[in-house]
Design an enzyme around this catalytic site. Structure first.
Site, PDB file in Angstrom:
ATOM      1  N   GLY A   1       0.815  -1.211   0.000  1.00 14.38           N
ATOM      2  CA  GLY A   1       0.000   0.000   0.000  1.00 14.38           C
ATOM      3  C   GLY A   1       0.847   1.259   0.000  1.00 14.38           C
ATOM      4  O   GLY A   1       0.703   2.121  -0.877  1.00 14.38           O
TER       5      GLY A   1
ATOM      6  N   LEU B   1      12.354 -11.475   1.327  1.00 14.94           N
ATOM      7  CA  LEU B   1      13.293 -10.985   2.346  1.00 14.94           C
ATOM      8  C   LEU B   1      13.794 -12.110   3.242  1.00 14.94           C
ATOM      9  O   LEU B   1      14.825 -11.958   3.906  1.00 14.94           O
ATOM     10  CB  LEU B   1      12.639  -9.900   3.195  1.00 14.94           C
ATOM     11  CG  LEU B   1      12.280  -8.603   2.445  1.00 14.94           C
ATOM     12  CD1 LEU B   1      11.394  -7.714   3.315  1.00 14.94           C
ATOM     13  CD2 LEU B   1      13.535  -7.844   2.035  1.00 14.94           C
TER      14      LEU B   1
ATOM     15  N   PHE C   1      10.114  -0.789   3.633  1.00 18.87           N
ATOM     16  CA  PHE C   1       8.662  -0.900   3.817  1.00 18.87           C
ATOM     17  C   PHE C   1       8.175  -2.322   3.550  1.00 18.87           C
ATOM     18  O   PHE C   1       6.974  -2.568   3.509  1.00 18.87           O
ATOM     19  CB  PHE C   1       7.936   0.090   2.891  1.00 18.87           C
ATOM     20  CG  PHE C   1       7.950   1.494   3.424  1.00 18.87           C
ATOM     21  CD1 PHE C   1       9.114   2.255   3.417  1.00 18.87           C
ATOM     22  CD2 PHE C   1       6.801   2.067   3.963  1.00 18.87           C
ATOM     23  CE1 PHE C   1       9.133   3.554   3.923  1.00 18.87           C
ATOM     24  CE2 PHE C   1       6.816   3.360   4.475  1.00 18.87           C
ATOM     25  CZ  PHE C   1       7.986   4.100   4.456  1.00 18.87           C
TER      26      PHE C   1
ATOM     27  N   GLY D   1       7.704  -6.572   4.021  1.00 15.93           N
ATOM     28  CA  GLY D   1       7.214  -7.429   5.101  1.00 15.93           C
ATOM     29  C   GLY D   1       5.707  -7.373   5.204  1.00 15.93           C
ATOM     30  O   GLY D   1       5.037  -6.707   4.413  1.00 15.93           O
TER      31      GLY D   1
ATOM     32  N   ASN E   1       2.981   2.130  14.894  1.00 13.32           N
ATOM     33  CA  ASN E   1       2.376   2.485  16.179  1.00 13.32           C
ATOM     34  C   ASN E   1       1.978   1.228  16.958  1.00 13.32           C
ATOM     35  O   ASN E   1       1.781   1.305  18.167  1.00 13.32           O
ATOM     36  CB  ASN E   1       1.183   3.414  15.965  1.00 13.32           C
ATOM     37  CG  ASN E   1      -0.017   2.712  15.381  1.00 13.32           C
ATOM     38  OD1 ASN E   1      -0.789   2.100  16.104  1.00 13.32           O
ATOM     39  ND2 ASN E   1      -0.191   2.758  14.076  1.00 13.32           N
TER      40      ASN E   1
ATOM     41  N   TYR F   1       2.345  -8.714  14.985  1.00 11.86           N
ATOM     42  CA  TYR F   1       2.893  -7.700  14.088  1.00 11.86           C
ATOM     43  C   TYR F   1       3.662  -6.636  14.873  1.00 11.86           C
ATOM     44  O   TYR F   1       4.807  -6.287  14.538  1.00 11.86           O
ATOM     45  CB  TYR F   1       1.737  -7.065  13.305  1.00 11.86           C
ATOM     46  CG  TYR F   1       2.106  -5.840  12.523  1.00 11.86           C
ATOM     47  CD1 TYR F   1       2.957  -5.917  11.425  1.00 11.86           C
ATOM     48  CD2 TYR F   1       1.597  -4.585  12.884  1.00 11.86           C
ATOM     49  CE1 TYR F   1       3.282  -4.775  10.697  1.00 11.86           C
ATOM     50  CE2 TYR F   1       1.927  -3.451  12.176  1.00 11.86           C
ATOM     51  CZ  TYR F   1       2.771  -3.550  11.084  1.00 11.86           C
ATOM     52  OH  TYR F   1       3.102  -2.426  10.376  1.00 11.86           O
TER      53      TYR F   1
ATOM     54  N   SER G   1      -1.531   5.870   7.655  1.00 17.36           N
ATOM     55  CA  SER G   1      -1.200   6.594   6.431  1.00 17.36           C
ATOM     56  C   SER G   1      -2.152   6.152   5.328  1.00 17.36           C
ATOM     57  O   SER G   1      -1.947   5.146   4.662  1.00 17.36           O
ATOM     58  CB  SER G   1       0.258   6.327   6.048  1.00 17.36           C
ATOM     59  OG  SER G   1       0.746   7.358   5.225  1.00 17.36           O
TER      60      SER G   1
ATOM     61  N   ARG H   1     -10.718   6.899  15.368  1.00 15.03           N
ATOM     62  CA  ARG H   1      -9.346   6.713  15.845  1.00 15.03           C
ATOM     63  C   ARG H   1      -8.340   7.404  14.928  1.00 15.03           C
ATOM     64  O   ARG H   1      -7.358   7.992  15.375  1.00 15.03           O
ATOM     65  CB  ARG H   1      -9.039   5.220  15.947  1.00 15.03           C
ATOM     66  CG  ARG H   1      -7.604   4.899  16.331  1.00 15.03           C
ATOM     67  CD  ARG H   1      -7.386   3.392  16.429  1.00 15.03           C
ATOM     68  NE  ARG H   1      -5.992   3.090  16.729  1.00 15.03           N
ATOM     69  CZ  ARG H   1      -5.037   2.945  15.803  1.00 15.03           C
ATOM     70  NH1 ARG H   1      -5.341   3.068  14.515  1.00 15.03           N
ATOM     71  NH2 ARG H   1      -3.795   2.695  16.162  1.00 15.03           N
TER      72      ARG H   1
END
Lengths: 272, 272, 272, 272, 272, 272
Positions: free
Chosen positions: E20, E58, E77, E79, E118, E142, E172, E180
């Site tokens: 994304g 990866l 970015f 994973g 976060n 995660y 994002s 939220r």
């Protein structure tokens, strides 16, 4: 010819003298003053040598003003010492404290030792380490009244320089009667030693100290009261046999073990 | 055909509605509730559209319980808002707050905004930076009563999950009337915005926030209330012309400028 | 008929008036005082209207005592402002500051603004965020002398109540001349505004503030100086075109970018 | 045949060897070095076995450079150890320290123990708990010079990796001679043990430690020096009989008991 | 004749280019490098001008080593970016990160920007204010993998000086899709600006920064990342109309609003 | 007739039972449970009385689920206990821990004691004082895996209330074998006592505690674990004769003495 050793104070006022700790202290404070004035709403029996008995309701301002005449220092153990309806708490522990400090100020008393309580911080967790720089977290109407007393005494120090040591008493009993008290135990001898330090340190300003013996487990760090010079001599360790190691963990939602206040967490107002 | 916009709450209770800020808020809170219940000991005039008028002494528990019926949220601006003898403060601000929270709990009210005061921390210095993690330092009987309200609301949150935002209101006036207020100014619009944030943030827990506009000078850091989403829109800067730069420094021992509380430092009890 | 606007102070003393910032300030401080007394060891040219010129070596105590006669407040920008052998630093910045405060005390001067420096904390890393509660970490003999000045002024405040604002000046130049200064830039206008705040805030006690504009990048948090009311109006952002984004990272062991002090890290004493 | 135990260092330099503590240490440091070089401006008598006597004014750079030849580590007890006019302090304690570290750097000395003083923090209150992360608050010209020494040693560590332990010595006397010293007492044996720890810990970086015995009352928390491994063996408790409990509280405005510095609060410069 | 503006880097590696945010960044990072190497396990379409496409798992160390050839800096970015079974998380986010840093070290890459989340701190409360000095509190497998990435990058900085900026990305998205996100919103433009700051600041060491726009409400204080120079240009305020003020408070035990992690609190392993 | 004393737990699982500390603990944990289930990938010999032997690879989830059947509490000492290639670490210490907690959750185990390591914080300096509120600073792949275990256990506590005590074990050996271990020494008896406290404290939540004896020198402050009630009975002081005072300071760039992790600083990945 016998020599009379001079006692440091002329007159100590001990409020709450008929209460649990008051009775314990009645004799033990005698070496510190020529006269110990004992006060309570309940009966205190006959005055013994070196004692004055003054029955007094702390909510009665005039009586408290009279009570304070000629007093050097105060050990304030008066008021309600357990959870109770707010109105009763308010009379004894809120109006009582306000009256006390008004009288202290008017009478020129120099220092107060205020029997605050661990219930002023009883909503910290039993895995928290609390020191005097942290906000209060009262666990009951009683605990709230102790926060009030700490506020009032802070004010009288900031405003008038009247010094107070607030002792947030843990569990001052002959011995721990449940596992929680292995952590909160505060022996009578250590209580008396803390009072001695509080009365005789040259400067105490407004000091908050947790009242505890040198127990293995503790929730409370007295780093900000190190100027008092208090060193505990007792420990709950000697009662370890009363509470053998056990796998009986409390339930996950048992608030009396999640929070420091113990059973106070169940007393007082109920939900709706 | 007119469309009726649904208002968020069915009923807001505004206590202290006849007081200085109560009058300011009376109209401004209307967009938030179908009904605004106004309460005070003083007269509030006639009820206007969308209003209910309930004269009520907060020290009267039964009256407060009745007052709370059907209320969603409370804006608690009632009580005495200046220094006064302790007995009066106690009835209005201590018993009043205890009654209020008992009623809030019984009525199932979900959230309270409590008008606390900068006088809960008025004995910090005017060169200190205070945030909500620091102990209170009340500057007056009034300030002590605000500390009490903060303790009581903390308890009701820890015990029952009833949320409160404590706003330590600075100086909420049309404009600063002395130099101190250049620092403590809290415009009416910013007060209303802070109330809005306090009422509509999804979770507030027990939040303490200093009530201030975006003034150039400040003593208060609201870092622990950043979840509320409050952004001041006003600043005392627009009144700078009222207080031109001056070399007239205060005297070294002028407590009203040494400590944040200003003139409250001179009110209340006097030395002996 | 022209109206004369009264200026706040009768006499400001600006030391270091022949230095880089002294020249910048010479005209800009005029609105604040009837008379600006300018002092330096170097020549300052002719006195203009509203000026007094006093050549003075700060290491000469008698001269400094004389210099202070009739002064209300001092802007102390005198001394050596770059790395130099210790003996020279000692005369100008250590003995000079000691003489200055002795004179300030004797003359009854009420407030000093002391030009401290970011080099008092230059050994913090460029990834650290420094505030006034953290210990100093000087990066040079010069920086050590600024720590000394902060100690001396702290003493005079604690002992005699003489107030000082210590401004740890970043890079006060017309524009940044290297990438580091994008972070440390302190425009002349912002410097003047910080001086104004420092002179006219009602109480400053002993305040330490980092002298910086509102740059995007910063190493310094002025949270403990929020009472001064300083709001930067400039930013180095307008010079961003001078330092375009570049992949030219400094070497891993380049101390001038590891630590905040920049090139000062290479000056001064050398290893053995 | 006797076996010679190798001593750890070849040569220790002890400055201030003719001073109060210097005399105490003269013999006690011998086990640590083949040669103890003793230095002072005053006479030190004859060199005994394992000693070198070098009369040296620390303000004389060339002399200090010579003094440092062949030295492994330095115990810096030289300079003025009481309040004095700034000019004298400057020569001995400021220029002296600057010369010392320049010489240390040039001679390749690896570690210094610097006799700092509690007077570097003497303006903290006697109810404060001070640790090494807090800003200095000197109480005298003498205290300021000790802050200077801490800055200088910090610089030499950050710049060149030269390690220093700054010992903020409390009251190192045979026994407490006033009540304050019950808190600040630092027995000779404990001083020697702290020196030993400071010299032999594998890494000390730049460590600040308060020099105190294990007294009941303390103002100082050595939590940031725990890597040194210092454990006090003495306590002022054994002198408790010298200062019996007394109700003679100091006056409210008695600065010698309000602040930690004691009588230093009355020495030095006077108001105007 | 056209002039070619030199781009700062020769080659940037963008992992997770098919994800994304990877798609959002694909074009936006072009101004920073001659070549953008795009990597993912999923298809990324055709390489456009200035692009290299390298499909790469990866978890395949050899492939990651090859991927890193000739790379200056990495935007990591890649994973799994949502809750998933641990085994899958482990391959992509744990082994993947370990491989990445091993390759970064071998290839001499100088700096990495790591897309943390976060959710590394999702078990803090929505009334907490979190900064980078506080321990992590992951809310999911995660989140735990993101804590792992922060540990790994911290190690590579401490051990080898390889710099990383860990961006704990909020939400994002083009716009907030629930209430939220009014607090956690991080606009694409602000994300790109934060990347720019992270790549071009002269020194970043190991920096942790919360990825957020300048929203009115925030849980995160970026005070320790102020050296990056990031200033948000967007705010969720422009979407306020999407979430009108509402009295619909969440249930008291609704963990998705008690804790910062939101719906992640319901995903992942279940009780027993 | 002999009386059988009831043991607190029915079954304790000890993982890593064939490892260095596992062997030490094998007999010592017996008083706490009717049955001690021993698990390792290596051979553990014959089961003795009160033992169950289960060979189990922690990376095998099914095996771990089976291993956990009927277990009350877990002492998790399994996995790799030294620096190793990441892939090996990942299987044993990362997947192993994930499997363990999944099994713990499914089996209803109430508490885990997790053998974490000082290498989770090994990149703090040997002059730092570390407590449990500070971010981790792993010094190796091994250390990173311990940080991972702390994250995972934190998650299981926040999510499901499963309690863990993470013991960051110092150096648990019969005696210190190098000077560093004088600081990090953790006697077997003290380890066993810490396990006992961890198992039998009524509430532990998620506690991090440094595993150390009462050594003179320490880098670690256990103030946040004071509720456990651990009091060390041993000290490395009794081994002081093994490491006599020495002037052989380490080289300035010797990372094994600059950072707490010691020789781990040299193991693991190498630069490029």
């Amino acid at each position: 010819m016998t020599q009379t050793v001079q006692k440091p104070f002329k007159r100590i006022l001990l409020t709450g003298a008929a209460g649990g700790l008051g009775k314990v202290l009645r004799d033990r404070v005698k070496p510190w003053a020529e006269v110990v004035r004992l006060s309570d709403v309940a009966g205190m029996g006959e005055a013994r040598a070196g004692e004055e008995i003054v029955k007094c309701d702390l909510a009665d301002k005039a009586a408290v003003l009279a009570l304070m005449e000629g007093v050097d220092v105060v050990l304030h153990f008066g008021g309600i010492s357990t959870e109770a309806p707010f109105e009763a708490i308010m009379q004894a522990n809120i109006l009582g404290v306000a009256n006390l400090y008004e009288a202290v100020n008017k009478a020129g008393v120099k220092r107060v030792v205020f029997a605050s309580s661990n219930h002023a911080i009883g909503y910290y967790r039993t895995t928290d380490t609390v020191d005097a720089s942290m906000p209060t977290r009262p666990d009951s109407m009683y605990g709230i009244s102790k926060c009030f007393g700490e506020s009032m005494s802070r004010y009288y120090y900031d405003r008038f320089g009247i010094e107070t040591v607030c002792i947030r008493i843990g569990s001052s009993f002959p011995e721990p009667i449940n596992k929680r008290m292995m952590t909160t135990y505060f022996s009578y001898d250590d209580l008396v030693e803390m009072l001695r330090c509080s009365l005789f340190a040259p400067r105490v300003g407004h000091t908050i100290i947790m009242g505890q013996s040198d127990n293995a487990s503790t929730w409370w760090d007295n780093r900000y009261a190190s100027h008092l010079g208090y060193k505990a001599k007792d420990s709950s360790a000697k009662f370890a046999h009363l509470f053998p190691d056990s796998a009986g963990y409390p339930e996950r939602d048992d608030v009396t073990t999640i929070y420091q206040g113990g059973k106070f967490l169940l007393d007082g107002p109920q939900y709706r």
